[in-house]
Scaffold this motif. Structure first.
Motif, PDB file in Angstrom:
ATOM      1  N   ARG A   9      -3.018  75.015  -5.069  1.00  0.00           N
ATOM      2  CA  ARG A   9      -3.078  74.760  -6.516  1.00  0.00           C
ATOM      3  C   ARG A   9      -1.687  74.773  -7.128  1.00  0.00           C
ATOM      4  N   ALA A  10      -0.803  75.597  -6.584  1.00  0.00           N
ATOM      5  CA  ALA A  10       0.541  75.727  -7.144  1.00  0.00           C
ATOM      6  C   ALA A  10       1.477  74.603  -6.705  1.00  0.00           C
ATOM      7  N   SER A  11       1.071  73.820  -5.709  1.00  0.00           N
ATOM      8  CA  SER A  11       1.945  72.791  -5.146  1.00  0.00           C
ATOM      9  C   SER A  11       1.673  71.426  -5.774  1.00  0.00           C
ATOM     10  N   GLU A  12       2.690  70.579  -5.754  1.00  0.00           N
ATOM     11  CA  GLU A  12       2.557  69.203  -6.242  1.00  0.00           C
ATOM     12  C   GLU A  12       2.408  68.210  -5.105  1.00  0.00           C
ATOM     13  N   LEU A  13       2.871  68.609  -3.918  1.00  0.00           N
ATOM     14  CA  LEU A  13       2.817  67.701  -2.767  1.00  0.00           C
ATOM     15  C   LEU A  13       2.409  68.479  -1.529  1.00  0.00           C
ATOM     16  N   MET A  14       1.524  67.902  -0.734  1.00  0.00           N
ATOM     17  CA  MET A  14       1.183  68.438   0.579  1.00  0.00           C
ATOM     18  C   MET A  14       1.644  67.452   1.640  1.00  0.00           C
ATOM     19  N   LEU A  15       2.458  67.928   2.561  1.00  0.00           N
ATOM     20  CA  LEU A  15       2.875  67.135   3.705  1.00  0.00           C
ATOM     21  C   LEU A  15       2.070  67.595   4.908  1.00  0.00           C
ATOM     22  N   LEU A  16       1.250  66.696   5.466  1.00  0.00           N
ATOM     23  CA  LEU A  16       0.475  67.006   6.661  1.00  0.00           C
ATOM     24  C   LEU A  16       1.303  66.566   7.867  1.00  0.00           C
ATOM     25  N   ASN A  17       1.879  67.545   8.546  1.00  0.00           N
ATOM     26  CA  ASN A  17       2.883  67.289   9.577  1.00  0.00           C
ATOM     27  C   ASN A  17       2.283  67.304  10.988  1.00  0.00           C
ATOM     28  N   LYS A  18       3.052  66.800  11.927  1.00  0.00           N
ATOM     29  CA  LYS A  18       2.729  66.764  13.357  1.00  0.00           C
ATOM     30  C   LYS A  18       1.545  65.844  13.670  1.00  0.00           C
ATOM     31  N   ILE A  19       1.427  64.766  12.914  1.00  0.00           N
ATOM     32  CA  ILE A  19       0.301  63.864  13.173  1.00  0.00           C
ATOM     33  C   ILE A  19       0.435  63.153  14.524  1.00  0.00           C
ATOM     34  N   ASP A  20       1.626  63.217  15.132  1.00  0.00           N
ATOM     35  CA  ASP A  20       1.787  62.670  16.475  1.00  0.00           C
ATOM     36  C   ASP A  20       0.974  63.457  17.505  1.00  0.00           C
ATOM     37  N   LEU A  21       0.541  64.663  17.126  1.00  0.00           N
ATOM     38  CA  LEU A  21      -0.241  65.501  18.046  1.00  0.00           C
ATOM     39  C   LEU A  21      -1.749  65.323  17.869  1.00  0.00           C
ATOM     40  N   LEU A  22      -2.172  64.473  16.950  1.00  0.00           N
ATOM     41  CA  LEU A  22      -3.608  64.310  16.690  1.00  0.00           C
ATOM     42  C   LEU A  22      -4.432  63.951  17.934  1.00  0.00           C
ATOM     43  N   GLU A  55      12.086  76.407  -9.291  1.00  0.00           N
ATOM     44  CA  GLU A  55      12.101  75.085  -8.675  1.00  0.00           C
ATOM     45  C   GLU A  55      11.410  74.049  -9.548  1.00  0.00           C
ATOM     46  N   ARG A  56      11.695  72.776  -9.306  1.00  0.00           N
ATOM     47  CA  ARG A  56      10.982  71.688  -9.970  1.00  0.00           C
ATOM     48  C   ARG A  56       9.548  71.607  -9.459  1.00  0.00           C
ATOM     49  N   ALA A  57       9.366  71.804  -8.140  1.00  0.00           N
ATOM     50  CA  ALA A  57       8.025  71.685  -7.565  1.00  0.00           C
ATOM     51  C   ALA A  57       7.959  72.438  -6.243  1.00  0.00           C
ATOM     52  N   LYS A  58       6.751  72.883  -5.902  1.00  0.00           N
ATOM     53  CA  LYS A  58       6.479  73.418  -4.574  1.00  0.00           C
ATOM     54  C   LYS A  58       5.947  72.289  -3.698  1.00  0.00           C
ATOM     55  N   VAL A  59       6.414  72.268  -2.465  1.00  0.00           N
ATOM     56  CA  VAL A  59       5.940  71.316  -1.466  1.00  0.00           C
ATOM     57  C   VAL A  59       5.344  72.127  -0.328  1.00  0.00           C
ATOM     58  N   VAL A  60       4.028  72.018  -0.125  1.00  0.00           N
ATOM     59  CA  VAL A  60       3.377  72.782   0.928  1.00  0.00           C
ATOM     60  C   VAL A  60       3.275  71.916   2.184  1.00  0.00           C
ATOM     61  N   VAL A  61       3.721  72.473   3.306  1.00  0.00           N
ATOM     62  CA  VAL A  61       3.711  71.765   4.581  1.00  0.00           C
ATOM     63  C   VAL A  61       2.622  72.386   5.460  1.00  0.00           C
ATOM     64  N   VAL A  62       1.731  71.545   5.955  1.00  0.00           N
ATOM     65  CA  VAL A  62       0.653  71.970   6.844  1.00  0.00           C
ATOM     66  C   VAL A  62       0.760  71.128   8.107  1.00  0.00           C
ATOM     67  N   SER A  63       0.455  71.723   9.251  1.00  0.00           N
ATOM     68  CA  SER A  63       0.483  70.938  10.486  1.00  0.00           C
ATOM     69  C   SER A  63      -0.913  70.832  11.074  1.00  0.00           C
ATOM     70  N   VAL A  64      -1.110  69.809  11.883  1.00  0.00           N
ATOM     71  CA  VAL A  64      -2.438  69.566  12.458  1.00  0.00           C
ATOM     72  C   VAL A  64      -2.791  70.582  13.531  1.00  0.00           C
ATOM     73  N   THR A  65      -1.846  71.436  13.902  1.00  0.00           N
ATOM     74  CA  THR A  65      -2.121  72.484  14.882  1.00  0.00           C
ATOM     75  C   THR A  65      -2.687  73.742  14.239  1.00  0.00           C
TER      76      THR A  65
END
Length: 271
Positions: A212-225, A188-198
């Protein structure tokens, strides 16, 4: 045998082409068609099992050989993508982080702008692939059985069935696991790690290799904060501690928060 975690992959992965309904069992260098009852056509293979104690040296050697073989195949995949000007992204996360929902929303929002296709990785079922197919997107399901991650060989076989167009984007949804997928390059060109607030804000320091291996972190489910105990700033600080170069975007795949930033990042990778 996955020397990293001990999962057995003797049975081989099963690849399902959602467009044609065809199913294939990966075994060694061949893909065998599977009939409707789940049996492999016209082939019988004898598997030899070695029982006994595995010493540390042989385990380490097996681990190194496994990763070396995978890296060679990953470079071939990378060359295949580059030769066709295809952007391939490897989406990784814990189970339930919202990767599939994010893909559904991305496909519906960007499908008229970008040519998108998906490789779905799960141990069993084609449930997520069916959700992707409902968007009108081309998708291939790879079931790893007892395996806990996709590898470069699985992706290579999946690409033969997917047949993505030149200049397109291939989104690879890996098996839900923050351990082994960090070590296995898929080309792949890049790893995208997805984390949720739950999940808890300490994920980056609990599973540092993935971040460390990822280029982008998406912090998901922020509507649940408002409904969960989650410290956003602490999570981002942990992520920067593990990988100072990691780009982070806060999103809600269901409500739409932050998705324009995710799409903008995706466009920059494509260009």
């Amino acid at each position: 045998m996955c020397a990293t975690c001990g999962c057995s992959e003797e049975g081989g992965a099963v690849i399902t082409n959602l467009q044609t309904g065809e199913r294939f069992l990966m075994h060694d260098d061949h893909d065998h068609p599977i009939n409707g009852s789940g049996h492999v056509h016209d082939h019988a293979h004898a598997h030899m099992h070695t029982h006994g104690h595995t010493h540390g040296h042989s385990t380490l050697q097996l681990h190194e050989e496994l990763l070396t073989k995978n890296n060679v195949l990953a470079e071939r995949n990378r060359g295949w993508f580059d030769g066709r000007n295809i952007l391939a992204l490897n989406l990784v996360s814990s189970p339930g982080s919202g990767k599939t929902t994010l893909l559904e929303r991305t496909i519906r929002d960007l499908g008229s702008e970008l040519s998108l296709s998906v490789i779905e990785g799960d141990q069993e079922t084609a449930n997520d692939a069916e959700r992707i197919r409902a968007t009108g997107c081309k998708v291939v399901q790879i079931n790893t059985g007892t395996g806990c991650h996709l590898d470069a060989a699985m992706v290579s076989r999946g690409l033969k069935q997917l047949d993505p167009a030149s200049g397109s984007v291939v989104l690879i949804e890996n098996v839900g696991n923050l351990v082994c997928p960090a070590l296995f390059d898929l080309g792949e060109r890049a790893k995208v790690v997805v984390v949720s607030v739950t999940e808890g804000e300490d994920k980056p320091i609990k599973y540092p290799h993935m971040f460390r291996a990822s280029e982008l972190m998406l912090l998901n489910k922020i509507d649940l904060l408002p409904y969960v105990k989650f410290d956003v700033e602490r999570c981002l600080a942990y992520a920067r501690q593990v990988n100072p170069r990691l780009h982070t975007i806060l999103i809600s795949a269901t409500r739409g928060d932050g998705l324009q930033d995710w799409y903008a990042w995706l466009r920059t990778q494509k260009n």
